[in-house]
Every structure is written in C-alpha cells, then in structure tokens.
Write an enzyme that holds these catalytic residues in place. Structure first.
Site, PDB file in Angstrom:
ATOM      1  N   THR A 223      -5.757   1.006  -5.010  1.00 59.54           N
ATOM      2  CA  THR A 223      -5.627  -0.376  -4.914  1.00 59.54           C
ATOM      3  C   THR A 223      -5.762  -1.347  -5.331  1.00 59.54           C
ATOM      4  OG1 THR A 223      -5.379   0.741  -2.817  1.00 59.54           O
ATOM      5  CG2 THR A 223      -5.248  -1.718  -2.889  1.00 59.54           C
TER       6      THR A 223
ATOM      7  N   ASP B 252       1.114  -0.249  -5.034  1.00 58.04           N
ATOM      8  CA  ASP B 252       0.178  -0.382  -5.387  1.00 58.04           C
ATOM      9  C   ASP B 252       0.011   1.365  -6.568  1.00 58.04           C
ATOM     10  OD1 ASP B 252      -0.198   1.403  -3.340  1.00 58.04           O
ATOM     11  OD2 ASP B 252      -2.414   0.379  -3.056  1.00 58.04           O
ATOM     12  N   HIS B 253       0.519   2.278  -5.838  1.00 56.25           N
ATOM     13  CA  HIS B 253       0.456   3.509  -5.876  1.00 56.25           C
ATOM     14  C   HIS B 253       0.898   4.723  -5.303  1.00 56.25           C
ATOM     15  CE1 HIS B 253      -2.883   4.446  -3.271  1.00 56.25           C
ATOM     16  NE2 HIS B 253      -3.040   3.211  -3.366  1.00 56.25           N
TER      17      HIS B 253
ATOM     18  N   GLU C 209       1.280  -0.950   0.040  1.00 55.90           N
ATOM     19  CA  GLU C 209       0.147   0.176   0.269  1.00 55.90           C
ATOM     20  C   GLU C 209       0.655   1.292  -0.309  1.00 55.90           C
ATOM     21  OE1 GLU C 209      -3.501   0.834   0.130  1.00 55.90           O
ATOM     22  OE2 GLU C 209      -3.033   2.364   0.233  1.00 55.90           O
TER      23      GLU C 209
HETATM   24  C1  GP9 Z   1      -9.027  -0.940   0.837  1.00 53.15           C
HETATM   25  C2  GP9 Z   1      -7.773  -1.022   0.873  1.00 53.15           C
HETATM   26  C3  GP9 Z   1      -7.056   0.748   0.138  1.00 53.15           C
HETATM   27  O1  GP9 Z   1      -9.520  -1.749   1.246  1.00 53.15           O
HETATM   28  O2  GP9 Z   1      -7.018  -1.954  -0.351  1.00 53.15           O
HETATM   29  O3  GP9 Z   1      -8.017   1.016  -0.972  1.00 53.15           O
HETATM   30  P1  GP9 Z   1      -7.393   2.748  -1.469  1.00 53.15           P
HETATM   31  O4  GP9 Z   1      -8.340   4.146  -1.258  1.00 53.15           O
HETATM   32  O5  GP9 Z   1      -5.642   2.709  -1.062  1.00 53.15           O
HETATM   33  O6  GP9 Z   1      -7.138   2.671  -3.312  1.00 53.15           O
END
Ligand code: GP9
Length: 426
Positions: free
Chosen positions: A81, A258-259, A38
């Site tokens: 995500t 992820d980002h 994350e």
């Molecule tokens: C939510 C988590 C975060 O379950 O994967 O998502 P995001 O807000 O970063 O898209």
C-alpha cells in the site's frame, strides 16, 4: 540501448506537452479527494454476482462526468500500500530492495502534493491505522503531505479488521476539511478491504451486504467481495456527505486501487476466481486496478483504454489540475499518449511489462527465452522477440529510477531537468 527506451518515453511526453494537452486545467483550483482503495481490483467494476452489482456506486460514478482508466495496473514493490502511495505521488518506481518509505526516507522529492502546495493548496492525509505504520508519519512531510490524521487522532467508534472502518474514517474526516480558505489536496487510504477481509465489528445497521449466493458462501472470494462492496457503499455515503457540506461541486474525486487483493498464486483464490471469471485468472487480472477521476460538471465522460500504471498517476493528475510538471517524472499523462507501457519489477521478475496489446512475464530463472508473452484480448501467444524492446525499456526505466532515488537526485532534476540526469547516468 537501455537509455533509448527511457528517452523514447520522455520524447512522447515532450510532444504531448507541446501540443495542447487534452483535459489540461479541467479541474484547476478544485479541491481534490483521492481515495486509495485497499486491495480493490478492476474485475469488480461493472460486474455482478448472484444478480447483484459488486460496486454499484463506482459503476454509476463512471457513467457521469468521469474518466475511467480501465487498463490501469499496479506497480507496487515490497511496500504494498505504501508503495502505491509512493509511486503515485512521485512518478518514480518503488525500491526493489525494501519498502520505499524506508529506503528513501532521507531523500528530497517533488510530488503531486508538493507541487500543489507551491500553487496554494493545503495537503492532508487520512488513514485508520497507526501513524507509524509503513513509516508514514516520518516521510509524509517530505512527500508534501503536511497534515496526517491517523488512528491516534480519530475516535475509535467502529473498528473493523486492522483499523478504523472506512465509513468512520470518511465521516470523521469532514470536520478537518470544512471551512478551509484554500483549496486542499486530501488523500484517503482505506483499510476495511484489507486481508483477512472481515466485516466483524460493523455497527452500521443500514448496510445490507452482498449476497454472493451458495456457490461462493464461506469462501475467500465472498469475504473479499463483501469488504469491497462495503467500501463502495461507504464511498457513496461519503459523496452524499460532501454534497451536504458543499464540498462536492468544486471538487475532483479520484478513486484508485492500490494492489491486488486475491493473489493468483494462492490456490484457493485462483480456483474461485477462475470459476467466477469462467477463464483462467491471470496476471493481467491480478495487476489491473481501477482508476476513476470524477469531475462534477467537468464535461468529460470517457473510458481510457490506453495501458497505464501507477507511475502515470502524477502526470495524469497534474495535467487535469493545470500543473505543468516539466518532464520531471518517469510517468506519462494517460490522457495525452496512445502508446501505453507498464513496467513491473516486483512480484514478477524485473523486465516484465504490459502494453496496449500484450503482456510479457519475464522468466524467474532470468532467461529471456523462457519467458511468456500473450495478447491481452485473445490470449494468443506472442513471439518473444517482439517483446525484447519492451523488456529492455522496462529494465532501463527501473534502473534509472533506482539510480535517481538511491543517489537522491531529485534536487539535481529540479535544477537541470530529467533528460540531463538521464544522459549523465554512469
Ligand atoms: C496499513 C495499510 C495496509 O496501514 O495501509 O497496508 P498493506 O498491508 O496492504 O501494505
């Protein structure tokens, strides 16, 4: 003209597949651990603050039996995500209209997990948030993810920020994996380094934390780095657990961001990172996420500097795992191409791209002549005409991808192949 760019990338892939591909089958038959990290950006790798490494575990991992893709960029859309998951597993671009897990909910797919399933793998995903977030529990079966262990299934022993701590997710996942007869593909979506980057709720007394020093104390940069440092620490503990459980040697451990976590459009974050980096914080930093493939005793140790994006995850992994994808995705196997190309479509205007040398950011007003382009290494500006082909290719790829997904054409691709569908595009 537009299809030309897409055809060019398919031709490159044909050439790569026809020759003996580098890394092919290097991790065939191994268990797979993919950790989707994350908000983890690449600038934290091999970097120190106040004399302390930000990610000592990943830094060491990169030095041993690992392939480190240092110019790897996120390509997420509105689904953040979940779009990182979508593009990585499918090798098609996320929806430009909504989050992909909703927009393409009814579609059929060919994904990395589903291809592995065809080869005898079991598939399982872990995430410390509610199962219905981002529509995950509805779409995972068609994504080839058979089991989904979400917050409802875990014991809520340590909750940090918006869900179960990464440490607890890793620890509690092990009983689900031990003693399986078949190889498995396991997909971990971490959470603790999610905005607002809090460590409140941490119970682990042994975690020492990151001391960023007085210069950044109390700032968003400190909070962000603290949570990333914590994730890195937990990845280290997890690898030790895998060793103890005899799940390490015959596995492949993959980590990818992820980002972005720190948005350059946010004044506070921008100022702090510009100060830390000692140069302007810009798109090439914000979109750059790490992609690390660790293959214990795999005999491959390399930093790949070809520009790549999340769309390339599927073919790159498929090559290492010995899965022949037969040109069914828009991604490229980053171990077997030299001409890197990353199209961006959300968060910057469609048509923006990054290649091995330069970055092109399409103007928000839609006028090509108002766009910006510069060299990645030197920052020197680039003549816009030198970017026109890349701009057209980026749009062609994204439009073709959207055409495939909006018309649910993966079954047709399965039957006739991707070039056929491309050529019959209206
Ligand atoms: C939510 C988590 C975060 O379950 O994967 O998502 P995001 O807000 O970063 O898209």
């Amino acid at each position: 003209v537009r299809a030309k760019g897409v055809i060019k990338q398919i031709e490159q892939q044909v050439v790569a597949e026809a020759s003996s591909p580098k890394g092919f089958r290097l991790a065939q038959g191994r268990n797979v651990f993919v950790i989707q990290a994350e908000s983890v950006q690449n600038f934290v790798i091999n970097e120190s603050i106040n004399g302390q490494q930000m990610t000592p575990v990943m830094n060491e991992l990169i030095q041993n039996d690992s392939i480190y893709f240092s110019r790897y960029y996120e390509q997420v859309g509105w689904g953040n995500t979940s779009d990182a998951e979508f593009i990585s597993h499918n090798g098609f671009y996320p929806s430009t209209k909504s989050f992909s897990y909703r927009a393409y909910e009814e579609n059929e797919f060919i994904t990395l997990p589903s291809m592995l399933k065809d080869r005898g793998y079991e598939t399982i995903a872990f995430h410390g948030n509610d199962g219905d977030f981002w529509n995950r529990e509805n779409i995972y079966p068609s994504q080839g993810l058979d089991e989904f262990i979400s917050l409802e299934d875990f014991s809520e022993d340590e909750m940090i920020g918006i869900g179960l701590s990464d440490g607890e997710m890793f620890r509690q996942s092990l009983p689900y994996l031990k003693g399986r007869d078949n190889p498995f593909y396991s997909f971990y979506i971490t959470l603790t380094s999610h905005h607002p980057f809090t460590m409140e709720g941490l119970q682990d007394q042994q975690y020492e934390g990151l001391n960023v020093g007085a210069a950044y104390e109390g700032m968003v940069l400190e909070a962000y780095l603290e949570t990333v440092h914590y994730l890195d620490y937990e990845i280290g503990k997890f690898i030790e657990m895998l060793k103890e459980a005899d799940l390490y040697e015959n596995s492949i451990i993959v980590i990818h961001g992820d980002h972005q976590g720190l948005d350059m459009r946010n004044e506070e974050a921008n100022e702090q990172l510009t100060d830390f980096l000692n140069r302007p914080y810009e798109e090439k930093d914000m979109f750059n996420v790490p992609f690390i493939v660790h293959i214990p005793n795999g005999g491959m140790q390399e930093e790949v500097t070809t520009a790549g994006g999340q769309i390339d995850f599927f073919p790159t992994m498929a090559n290492l795992l010995g899965v022949e994808t037969e040109i069914q995705t828009l991604g490229k196997d980053l171990l077997n191409i030299t001409d890197g190309f990353v199209a961006k479509q959300v968060h910057v205007s469609r048509g923006s791209f990054i290649d091995n040398e330069k970055i092109f950011i399409m103007s928000n007003d839609g006028l090509f002549e108002n766009s910006r382009a510069w060299m990645i290494e030197t920052g020197e500006s680039v003549d816009l005409e030198a970017c026109r082909e890349g701009y057209e290719r980026a749009i062609a790829e994204i439009e073709f991808s959207e055409y495939v997904m909006q018309n649910n054409l993966i079954p047709l691709i399965r039957e006739k192949g991707l070039p056929y569908v491309l050529q019959h595009q209206p």
